[in-house]
Design a protein around this motif. Structure first.
Motif, PDB file in Angstrom:
ATOM      1  N   GLY A  79       0.787  -1.224   0.000  1.00  0.00           N
ATOM      2  CA  GLY A  79       0.000   0.000   0.000  1.00  0.00           C
ATOM      3  C   GLY A  79       0.819   1.273   0.000  1.00  0.00           C
ATOM      4  O   GLY A  79       2.040   1.267   0.060  1.00  0.00           O
ATOM      5  N   LYS A  80       0.119   2.366  -0.044  1.00  0.00           N
ATOM      6  CA  LYS A  80       0.636   3.727   0.059  1.00  0.00           C
ATOM      7  C   LYS A  80      -0.311   4.470   0.986  1.00  0.00           C
ATOM      8  O   LYS A  80      -1.477   4.110   1.103  1.00  0.00           O
ATOM      9  CB  LYS A  80       0.664   4.402  -1.314  1.00  0.00           C
ATOM     10  N   ASN A  81       0.107   5.507   1.717  1.00  0.00           N
ATOM     11  CA  ASN A  81       1.314   6.292   1.634  1.00  0.00           C
ATOM     12  C   ASN A  81       2.540   5.481   2.056  1.00  0.00           C
ATOM     13  O   ASN A  81       2.438   4.276   2.266  1.00  0.00           O
ATOM     14  CB  ASN A  81       1.190   7.553   2.504  1.00  0.00           C
ATOM     15  N   GLU A  82       3.670   6.162   2.191  1.00  0.00           N
ATOM     16  CA  GLU A  82       4.918   5.465   2.479  1.00  0.00           C
ATOM     17  C   GLU A  82       4.867   4.730   3.813  1.00  0.00           C
ATOM     18  O   GLU A  82       5.318   3.580   3.926  1.00  0.00           O
ATOM     19  CB  GLU A  82       6.080   6.454   2.471  1.00  0.00           C
ATOM     20  N   SER A  83       4.311   5.360   4.839  1.00  0.00           N
ATOM     21  CA  SER A  83       4.264   4.728   6.155  1.00  0.00           C
ATOM     22  C   SER A  83       3.348   3.499   6.147  1.00  0.00           C
ATOM     23  O   SER A  83       3.661   2.472   6.753  1.00  0.00           O
ATOM     24  CB  SER A  83       3.800   5.732   7.212  1.00  0.00           C
ATOM     25  N   GLU A 126     -13.519   2.466  -4.454  1.00  0.00           N
ATOM     26  CA  GLU A 126     -12.780   1.330  -5.000  1.00  0.00           C
ATOM     27  C   GLU A 126     -13.245   1.033  -6.437  1.00  0.00           C
ATOM     28  O   GLU A 126     -14.235   0.342  -6.637  1.00  0.00           O
ATOM     29  CB  GLU A 126     -12.969   0.084  -4.135  1.00  0.00           C
ATOM     30  N   PRO A 127     -12.558   1.560  -7.447  1.00  0.00           N
ATOM     31  CA  PRO A 127     -12.845   1.150  -8.832  1.00  0.00           C
ATOM     32  C   PRO A 127     -12.418  -0.306  -9.041  1.00  0.00           C
ATOM     33  O   PRO A 127     -11.393  -0.745  -8.516  1.00  0.00           O
ATOM     34  CB  PRO A 127     -11.979   2.096  -9.668  1.00  0.00           C
ATOM     35  N   GLN A 128     -13.200  -1.056  -9.809  1.00  0.00           N
ATOM     36  CA  GLN A 128     -12.912  -2.454 -10.087  1.00  0.00           C
ATOM     37  C   GLN A 128     -13.109  -2.773 -11.563  1.00  0.00           C
ATOM     38  O   GLN A 128     -13.972  -2.198 -12.228  1.00  0.00           O
ATOM     39  CB  GLN A 128     -13.822  -3.385  -9.280  1.00  0.00           C
ATOM     40  N   VAL A 129     -12.309  -3.715 -12.060  1.00  0.00           N
ATOM     41  CA  VAL A 129     -12.502  -4.318 -13.375  1.00  0.00           C
ATOM     42  C   VAL A 129     -12.602  -5.824 -13.167  1.00  0.00           C
ATOM     43  O   VAL A 129     -11.814  -6.403 -12.413  1.00  0.00           O
ATOM     44  CB  VAL A 129     -11.345  -3.982 -14.339  1.00  0.00           C
ATOM     45  N   GLU A 130     -13.563  -6.447 -13.834  1.00  0.00           N
ATOM     46  CA  GLU A 130     -13.825  -7.871 -13.616  1.00  0.00           C
ATOM     47  C   GLU A 130     -14.039  -8.578 -14.955  1.00  0.00           C
ATOM     48  O   GLU A 130     -14.807  -8.114 -15.802  1.00  0.00           O
ATOM     49  CB  GLU A 130     -15.060  -8.022 -12.732  1.00  0.00           C
ATOM     50  N   LEU A 153     -12.056 -13.033 -12.602  1.00  0.00           N
ATOM     51  CA  LEU A 153     -10.819 -12.418 -12.147  1.00  0.00           C
ATOM     52  C   LEU A 153     -11.137 -10.972 -11.821  1.00  0.00           C
ATOM     53  O   LEU A 153     -11.730 -10.264 -12.646  1.00  0.00           O
ATOM     54  CB  LEU A 153      -9.750 -12.496 -13.233  1.00  0.00           C
ATOM     55  N   VAL A 154     -10.772 -10.523 -10.608  1.00  0.00           N
ATOM     56  CA  VAL A 154     -11.158  -9.192 -10.132  1.00  0.00           C
ATOM     57  C   VAL A 154      -9.913  -8.362  -9.819  1.00  0.00           C
ATOM     58  O   VAL A 154      -9.040  -8.802  -9.063  1.00  0.00           O
ATOM     59  CB  VAL A 154     -12.042  -9.279  -8.873  1.00  0.00           C
ATOM     60  N   LEU A 155      -9.859  -7.169 -10.383  1.00  0.00           N
ATOM     61  CA  LEU A 155      -8.766  -6.232 -10.137  1.00  0.00           C
ATOM     62  C   LEU A 155      -9.364  -4.938  -9.605  1.00  0.00           C
ATOM     63  O   LEU A 155     -10.247  -4.351 -10.237  1.00  0.00           O
ATOM     64  CB  LEU A 155      -7.989  -5.969 -11.423  1.00  0.00           C
ATOM     65  N   GLY A 156      -8.918  -4.510  -8.423  1.00  0.00           N
ATOM     66  CA  GLY A 156      -9.454  -3.288  -7.836  1.00  0.00           C
ATOM     67  C   GLY A 156      -8.368  -2.415  -7.234  1.00  0.00           C
ATOM     68  O   GLY A 156      -7.282  -2.897  -6.889  1.00  0.00           O
ATOM     69  N   TYR A 157      -8.672  -1.120  -7.113  1.00  0.00           N
ATOM     70  CA  TYR A 157      -7.742  -0.203  -6.457  1.00  0.00           C
ATOM     71  C   TYR A 157      -8.525   0.600  -5.434  1.00  0.00           C
ATOM     72  O   TYR A 157      -9.525   1.235  -5.754  1.00  0.00           O
ATOM     73  CB  TYR A 157      -7.057   0.733  -7.447  1.00  0.00           C
ATOM     74  N   ASN A 158      -8.053   0.551  -4.174  1.00  0.00           N
ATOM     75  CA  ASN A 158      -8.762   1.141  -3.045  1.00  0.00           C
ATOM     76  C   ASN A 158      -8.162   2.473  -2.619  1.00  0.00           C
ATOM     77  O   ASN A 158      -6.941   2.585  -2.465  1.00  0.00           O
ATOM     78  CB  ASN A 158      -8.723   0.186  -1.856  1.00  0.00           C
ATOM     79  N   PHE A 159      -9.044   3.447  -2.383  1.00  0.00           N
ATOM     80  CA  PHE A 159      -8.634   4.749  -1.870  1.00  0.00           C
ATOM     81  C   PHE A 159      -9.424   5.035  -0.585  1.00  0.00           C
ATOM     82  O   PHE A 159     -10.651   5.153  -0.634  1.00  0.00           O
ATOM     83  CB  PHE A 159      -8.926   5.860  -2.878  1.00  0.00           C
ATOM     84  N   VAL A 166       2.256  11.593   4.759  1.00  0.00           N
ATOM     85  CA  VAL A 166       1.359  12.393   3.922  1.00  0.00           C
ATOM     86  C   VAL A 166       0.805  11.545   2.780  1.00  0.00           C
ATOM     87  O   VAL A 166       1.537  10.794   2.138  1.00  0.00           O
ATOM     88  CB  VAL A 166       2.088  13.629   3.358  1.00  0.00           C
ATOM     89  N   GLY A 167      -0.477  11.670   2.533  1.00  0.00           N
ATOM     90  CA  GLY A 167      -1.108  10.953   1.428  1.00  0.00           C
ATOM     91  C   GLY A 167      -2.157   9.974   1.929  1.00  0.00           C
ATOM     92  O   GLY A 167      -1.970   9.314   2.950  1.00  0.00           O
ATOM     93  N   ILE A 168      -3.263   9.882   1.216  1.00  0.00           N
ATOM     94  CA  ILE A 168      -4.345   9.002   1.646  1.00  0.00           C
ATOM     95  C   ILE A 168      -3.914   7.534   1.564  1.00  0.00           C
ATOM     96  O   ILE A 168      -2.987   7.179   0.844  1.00  0.00           O
ATOM     97  CB  ILE A 168      -5.617   9.226   0.803  1.00  0.00           C
ATOM     98  N   THR A 169      -4.593   6.700   2.318  1.00  0.00           N
ATOM     99  CA  THR A 169      -4.303   5.271   2.342  1.00  0.00           C
ATOM    100  C   THR A 169      -4.878   4.610   1.093  1.00  0.00           C
ATOM    101  O   THR A 169      -6.057   4.787   0.784  1.00  0.00           O
ATOM    102  CB  THR A 169      -4.922   4.622   3.597  1.00  0.00           C
ATOM    103  N   ARG A 170      -4.050   3.823   0.389  1.00  0.00           N
ATOM    104  CA  ARG A 170      -4.509   3.215  -0.858  1.00  0.00           C
ATOM    105  C   ARG A 170      -3.725   1.936  -1.132  1.00  0.00           C
ATOM    106  O   ARG A 170      -2.592   1.783  -0.695  1.00  0.00           O
ATOM    107  CB  ARG A 170      -4.380   4.182  -2.024  1.00  0.00           C
ATOM    108  N   PHE A 171      -4.367   1.038  -1.879  1.00  0.00           N
ATOM    109  CA  PHE A 171      -3.698  -0.215  -2.218  1.00  0.00           C
ATOM    110  C   PHE A 171      -4.412  -0.911  -3.368  1.00  0.00           C
ATOM    111  O   PHE A 171      -5.612  -0.740  -3.584  1.00  0.00           O
ATOM    112  CB  PHE A 171      -3.631  -1.154  -1.001  1.00  0.00           C
ATOM    113  N   LEU A 172      -3.655  -1.701  -4.103  1.00  0.00           N
ATOM    114  CA  LEU A 172      -4.156  -2.528  -5.196  1.00  0.00           C
ATOM    115  C   LEU A 172      -4.606  -3.872  -4.636  1.00  0.00           C
ATOM    116  O   LEU A 172      -4.008  -4.389  -3.694  1.00  0.00           O
ATOM    117  CB  LEU A 172      -3.056  -2.732  -6.240  1.00  0.00           C
TER     118      LEU A 172
END
Length: 220
Positions: A43-47, A152-156, A171-177, A201-207
């Motif tokens: 994930g991101k942010n860096e921390s 969370e945008p997703q492609v399936e 098969l599901v691919l998503g990105y979370n903000f 700094v920066g919102i929490t996000r992950f693939l």
């Protein structure tokens, strides 16, 4: 004779076009119930990416076909990350970040053939970020908790088990903000070792990459 052949080919073309058009419209469900299970990438942010390791991201929802593949729905999801003790100089405590959520969903599903569909959708909702670890338990006697909105945008890519079957796997691919910044407060610490203020700094996000199951209900 040439005129007869020309008309014959025209009829063949029209018949083939009608068949192709019929195939693309052969399956238009009224609604569906789906479950997806995935594994989060770093994930991101860096921390957040440095301290937390993703174990699970999944959800369940019902969606209704409003008009020709345009769908709306409601659902619930849950994500879980564990603390990476190596990033904290091998501290002798453990814990994880629980992220339960409720959401609404809007999407579009297109059946390319009788057994294959492509789905694009977006989940929008509200989540609780519950950081339960030994540090917070010792200092506060309870987890650190914060509520936040998420998207969370997703492609399936989905295949039904048979021609016009009510069941399908995907098969599901998503990105979370998540609209919250992960920082030392999630570990009940003043600072995280080897990180700087800008790393928070920066919102929490992950693939998230995973698989899903869908059960269709009725037909238009």
């Amino acid at each position: 004779m040439a005129k007869y052949i020309k008309h014959t080919w025209l009829l063949v073309f029209l018949f083939a076009f009608n068949q192709l058009n019929a195939q693309t419209k052969v399956f238009e469900p009224k609604g569906s119930l789906s479950i997806d299970v995935g594994i989060p990438a770093q994930g991101k942010n860096e921390s957040f990416g440095r301290v937390m390791n993703g174990l699970f991201n999944g959800g369940i929802n019902y969606q209704y076909n409003v008009y020709k593949g345009l769908t709306i729905g409601l659902g619930a999801k849950y994500s879980y990350f564990i603390v990476n003790s190596f990033a904290l100089n091998n501290v002798n405590w453990r814990g994880g970040l629980h992220m339960p959520a409720l959401y609404g969903k809007i999407g579009y599903e297109k059946f390319i053939s009788e057994r294959f569909s492509v789905n694009a959708s977006t989940r929008l909702g509200y989540a609780m970020m519950i950081s339960a670890n030994d540090s917070c338990q010792k200092i506060m006697g309870k987890p650190h908790t914060e509520g936040t909105f998420f998207i969370e945008p997703q492609v399936e890519l989905l295949f039904t088990t048979d021609k016009n079957s009510a069941s399908g796997f995907s098969l599901v691919l998503g990105y979370n903000f998540y609209m919250a910044e992960f920082g030392p407060e999630y570990l009940c610490m003043d600072e995280i070792p080897n990180l700087f203020e800008e790393d928070y700094v920066g919102i929490t996000r992950f693939l998230s990459i995973g698989f899903g199951y869908r059960h269709y209900m009725g037909r238009k």
